[in-house]
Scaffold this motif. Structure first.
Motif, mmCIF file in Angstrom:
data_model
loop_
_atom_site.group_PDB
_atom_site.id
_atom_site.type_symbol
_atom_site.label_atom_id
_atom_site.label_comp_id
_atom_site.label_asym_id
_atom_site.label_seq_id
_atom_site.Cartn_x
_atom_site.Cartn_y
_atom_site.Cartn_z
ATOM 1 N N PRO A 101 -22.503 49.206 22.392
ATOM 2 C CA PRO A 101 -21.093 49.245 22.801
ATOM 3 C C PRO A 101 -20.787 50.360 23.794
ATOM 4 O O PRO A 101 -20.041 50.144 24.755
ATOM 5 N N SER A 102 -21.367 51.538 23.600
ATOM 6 C CA SER A 102 -21.121 52.641 24.534
ATOM 7 C C SER A 102 -21.733 52.353 25.894
ATOM 8 O O SER A 102 -21.139 52.670 26.937
ATOM 9 N N LEU A 103 -22.935 51.761 25.900
ATOM 10 C CA LEU A 103 -23.590 51.441 27.162
ATOM 11 C C LEU A 103 -22.759 50.458 27.978
ATOM 12 O O LEU A 103 -22.485 50.691 29.171
ATOM 13 N N PHE A 104 -22.335 49.367 27.361
ATOM 14 C CA PHE A 104 -21.561 48.370 28.093
ATOM 15 C C PHE A 104 -20.174 48.889 28.464
ATOM 16 O O PHE A 104 -19.633 48.535 29.518
ATOM 17 N N ALA A 105 -19.588 49.729 27.613
ATOM 18 C CA ALA A 105 -18.286 50.311 27.937
ATOM 19 C C ALA A 105 -18.395 51.221 29.154
ATOM 20 O O ALA A 105 -17.531 51.200 30.043
ATOM 21 N N ALA A 106 -19.451 52.016 29.226
ATOM 22 C CA ALA A 106 -19.643 52.910 30.371
ATOM 23 C C ALA A 106 -19.857 52.119 31.652
ATOM 24 O O ALA A 106 -19.290 52.450 32.710
ATOM 25 N N VAL B 74 -12.974 53.544 24.157
ATOM 26 C CA VAL B 74 -11.547 53.701 24.427
ATOM 27 C C VAL B 74 -11.330 54.089 25.883
ATOM 28 O O VAL B 74 -10.322 53.694 26.494
ATOM 29 N N VAL B 75 -12.269 54.829 26.487
ATOM 30 C CA VAL B 75 -12.173 55.133 27.918
ATOM 31 C C VAL B 75 -12.219 53.843 28.732
ATOM 32 O O VAL B 75 -11.459 53.670 29.696
ATOM 33 N N PHE B 76 -13.103 52.917 28.351
ATOM 34 C CA PHE B 76 -13.163 51.645 29.078
ATOM 35 C C PHE B 76 -11.848 50.888 28.974
ATOM 36 O O PHE B 76 -11.319 50.406 29.988
ATOM 37 N N TRP B 77 -11.314 50.751 27.768
ATOM 38 C CA TRP B 77 -10.090 49.959 27.620
ATOM 39 C C TRP B 77 -8.922 50.585 28.356
ATOM 40 O O TRP B 77 -8.093 49.883 28.964
ATOM 41 N N ILE B 78 -8.839 51.919 28.344
ATOM 42 C CA ILE B 78 -7.760 52.591 29.077
ATOM 43 C C ILE B 78 -7.961 52.430 30.580
ATOM 44 O O ILE B 78 -7.007 52.174 31.327
ATOM 45 N N THR B 79 -9.215 52.571 31.048
ATOM 46 C CA THR B 79 -9.485 52.409 32.476
ATOM 47 C C THR B 79 -9.233 50.971 32.912
ATOM 48 O O THR B 79 -8.695 50.720 34.001
ATOM 49 N N PHE B 80 -9.622 50.023 32.081
ATOM 50 C CA PHE B 80 -9.370 48.619 32.406
ATOM 51 C C PHE B 80 -7.867 48.336 32.446
ATOM 52 O O PHE B 80 -7.387 47.562 33.294
ATOM 53 N N ALA B 81 -7.116 48.966 31.535
ATOM 54 C CA ALA B 81 -5.658 48.826 31.569
ATOM 55 C C ALA B 81 -5.104 49.403 32.869
ATOM 56 O O ALA B 81 -4.241 48.790 33.525
ATOM 57 N N ASN B 82 -5.592 50.585 33.266
ATOM 58 C CA ASN B 82 -5.163 51.171 34.536
ATOM 59 C C ASN B 82 -5.514 50.253 35.708
ATOM 60 O O ASN B 82 -4.729 50.096 36.643
ATOM 61 N N TYR B 83 -6.708 49.677 35.640
ATOM 62 C CA TYR B 83 -7.147 48.762 36.690
ATOM 63 C C TYR B 83 -6.176 47.593 36.832
ATOM 64 O O TYR B 83 -5.734 47.264 37.941
ATOM 65 N N GLY B 84 -5.824 46.960 35.717
ATOM 66 C CA GLY B 84 -4.921 45.825 35.770
ATOM 67 C C GLY B 84 -3.537 46.198 36.280
ATOM 68 O O GLY B 84 -2.950 45.490 37.106
ATOM 69 N N LEU B 85 -3.023 47.326 35.804
ATOM 70 C CA LEU B 85 -1.693 47.757 36.236
ATOM 71 C C LEU B 85 -1.681 48.091 37.724
ATOM 72 O O LEU B 85 -0.747 47.704 38.452
ATOM 73 N N LEU B 86 -2.711 48.803 38.196
ATOM 74 C CA LEU B 86 -2.739 49.193 39.605
ATOM 75 C C LEU B 86 -3.005 47.996 40.520
ATOM 76 O O LEU B 86 -2.526 47.973 41.658
ATOM 77 N N ARG B 87 -3.789 47.027 40.046
ATOM 78 C CA ARG B 87 -3.973 45.813 40.845
ATOM 79 C C ARG B 87 -2.616 45.157 41.132
ATOM 80 O O ARG B 87 -2.385 44.637 42.232
#
Length: 589
Positions: free
Chosen positions: A89-94, A140-153
């Motif tokens: 999970p950490s590998l794929f999240a990173a 949790v870093v991935f999910w937050i970054t992905f959320a930022n990605y979607g919002l900024l897109r």
């Protein structure tokens, strides 16, 4: 030709990312403080089939939502190997976090900027260090970054309502991962303020008074609050949270078992709002996270003196590509600086956006003389530190080496560890010789990547037995035999996880004295085949140490095996040493 060069750059980046983040996969077991806890919970999910309410031993585990443990358990179902599954999970999240940063940089600026952002993140010490650990934080870093990605897109390149909805949904998944996923929505704070203040700025502009002070409210973003699709985002956020919360609350409130109600109260209130408002561990001063950024966010933060002026100019032009991520970065630091308790990983979600903010400036910064000198100096410093430590341990007898060997119990005198440090230092020296002083950035990148690859391949296997408790639990199984039973007293999660015998535990959160009392009663029921495995501070004075056996040292703790004949004189509830009989679980290892 440019496309071919970019394609080669993309292949190089992703191959290096896989090597750096994946090196050592399958070569070690979970290490404290958190990894054994989560792996044990996931293992018990698989074995018991109880996935909604996770257990640690015989008790419910309510410190964290179960989503991360679910991913570990699912990874095991695919791999059937816990040494691989607990780190996947950490590998794929990173890797997912890297993709978000690279693609967002590409869309907001250019493909070249996207890969600069990716390299900046991949070479930052804090990111790789945490990504090679099986803790919740990389996820949790991935999910937050992905959320930022979607919002900024949506906000900067949209309208893109699907990404807007996915961004909110990812923030909700972040909430049920660790509770703090909602900080991704702080990205909307400057947008909301701009919308609220825009009428005031217009009136001030007409009056000619102070309009420039509010000029930033005119930043070009596409929130679209008047569009009905705007509300798909909040709905998606609630749907994501309810995927776990709704069935958990439903079962807990209708269960006759009071432990389920206690689980509900603890995870919804004490471990979220309670932990934030009244932190009970890791007390730090208010400026703590500033120190984290200037120490663990290296070498990225070495470019800060040159970036500050450039950011100021771009903010002066009301460039929302900088205004939104930079504002979010500041808000995250402020948010985690308020509570009394602080840890370095709390602000890790801000790092991907920080790298994105540096990326457009790095090509210009890295052409300057002093940033190149500093990068070369940083690489040389790392090389000298690793090579010096390895050689001094190999040929000398430094005091820190003695303490390390005493705590780890190396059977080879620590030679494998010393050789690994020398190998890392040699790689850094070879990088310097190969690339030379004219390509200092290549020297730095090669040195850091080699450090993490060799750490995963050479150092983690050497430290594994003593760090994971595998060594002491293997000795225990060999000593008591295949037909014996083992009872754990004052235990840690890695002991139950690594146990190779038929094992019983008597709770984890309860005091050691009560665990010992239950353990003694359990052993008395079958004295010939039952042994107690006890941490030394919980070993009462009534145990005959000549008949008991000190089985080993693990994680800087001494562990004893107690057969029945070694405790025959013990009362039903023996007293422990002072300050140990009232021991309670505090969440720390």
């Amino acid at each position: 030709m440019f496309k071919n060069a970019l394609s080669r750059h993309a292949w190089l980046f992703w191959i290096v990312a896989w090597l750096v983040l994946g090196a050592g996969l399958g070569l070690r077991d979970p290490w404290p403080a958190d990894e054994p806890r989560f792996a044990l919970v996931a293992k018990q999910m698989v074995e018991s089939g109880q996935w909604l309410f996770p257990h640690r031993g015989v008790e419910l585990y309510s410190d964290k939502p179960p989503l991360f443990m679910w991913t570990e358990a699912v990874a095991y179902l695919f791999t059937r190997n816990w040494r691989v599954a607990f780190l996947l999970p950490s590998l794929f999240a990173a890797l997912g976090t890297l993709w978000c940063v690279v693609d967002l940089g590409r869309r907001l600026w250019t493909p070249r900027v996207g890969y600069y952002a990716g390299w900046a993140l991949l070479l930052t010490l804090h990111f790789v260090y945490q990504s090679k650990k099986a803790q919740i934080d990389p996820s949790v870093v991935f999910w937050i970054t992905f959320a930022n990605y979607g919002l900024l897109r949506h906000l900067l390149t949209g309208p893109a309502w699907r990404w807007w909805t996915l961004g909110w949904f990812a923030a909700g998944i972040g909430v049920i991962t660790k509770g703090v996923g909602a900080i991704a929505l702080l990205m909307l704070v400057p947008v909301a303020l701009a919308a609220l203040l825009r009428p005031l700025q217009a009136r001030m502009a007409v009056g000619g008074l102070g309009a420039r002070a509010l000029a930033w409210v005119r930043m070009p973003v596409r929130a679209g609050i008047g569009n009905p699709r705007f509300w798909l985002g909040p709905v998606a956020f609630l749907v994501a949270i309810s995927l776990w919360l709704a069935p958990m609350v439903l079962v807990a409130t209708h269960s006759a078992d009071p432990s389920y109600q206690a689980y509900l109260n603890d995870i919804l209130f004490r471990q979220t709002a309670g932990r934030y408002a009244k932190s009970w561990d890791h007390p730090q001063p208010v400026w703590y996270h500033i120190g984290v950024m200037f120490s663990m966010w290296l070498p990225l933060m070495l470019a800060l003196p040159w970036a500050l002026c450039a950011w100021g100019r771009r903010l002066g032009r009301l460039d929302a590509r900088y205004l939104l991520p930079l504002s979010w970065w500041v808000l995250v630091i402020v948010f985690f600086s308020i509570p009394h308790g602080k840890r370095d990983v709390y602000i890790l979600p801000a790092l991907p956006m920080a790298c994105l903010m540096f990326a457009p400036l790095l090509p210009g910064i890295l052409r300057r003389a002093w940033p190149r000198r500093i990068a070369l100096g940083f690489a040389v410093m790392l090389t000298v530190a690793m090579l010096g430590a390895g050689l001094s341990m190999w040929f000398g007898n430094p005091k820190f080496e003695g303490r390390l060997l005493d705590g780890r119990g190396f059977t080879d005198g620590g030679r494998a560890l010393e050789a690994a440090l020398i190998a890392i230092g040699a790689w850094g020296a070879a990088s310097l010789l190969w690339f030379g002083r004219r390509r200092p950035i290549h020297v730095l990148a090669s040195t850091l990547c080699g450090l993490w690859v060799l750490y995963g391949l050479l150092i983690t296997p050497v430290l594994n037995d003593s760090s994971s408790a595998r060594g002491v639990m293997t000795l225990t199984a060999q000593r008591i035999g295949p037909d014996a039973e083992l009872g754990l007293v004052a235990w840690k999660e890695q002991n139950l996880l690594m146990s190779q015998s038929k094992t019983t535990n008597f709770g984890f959160r309860m005091g050691w004295a009560r665990q010992l009392e239950l353990g003694l009663a359990w052993q008395k029921q079958a004295p010939q085949r039952r042994w107690l495995f006890v941490q030394e501070p919980a070993l009462p004075a009534c145990v005959d140490r000549l008949r008991a056996e000190m089985i080993g040292v693990s994680n800087r703790r001494i562990w004893w095996l107690v057969p029945y004949e070694a405790r025959q004189t013990c009362p039903a509830a023996p007293a422990l040493a002072p300050n140990d009989d009232d021991h309670q679980y505090d969440g720390a290892d």
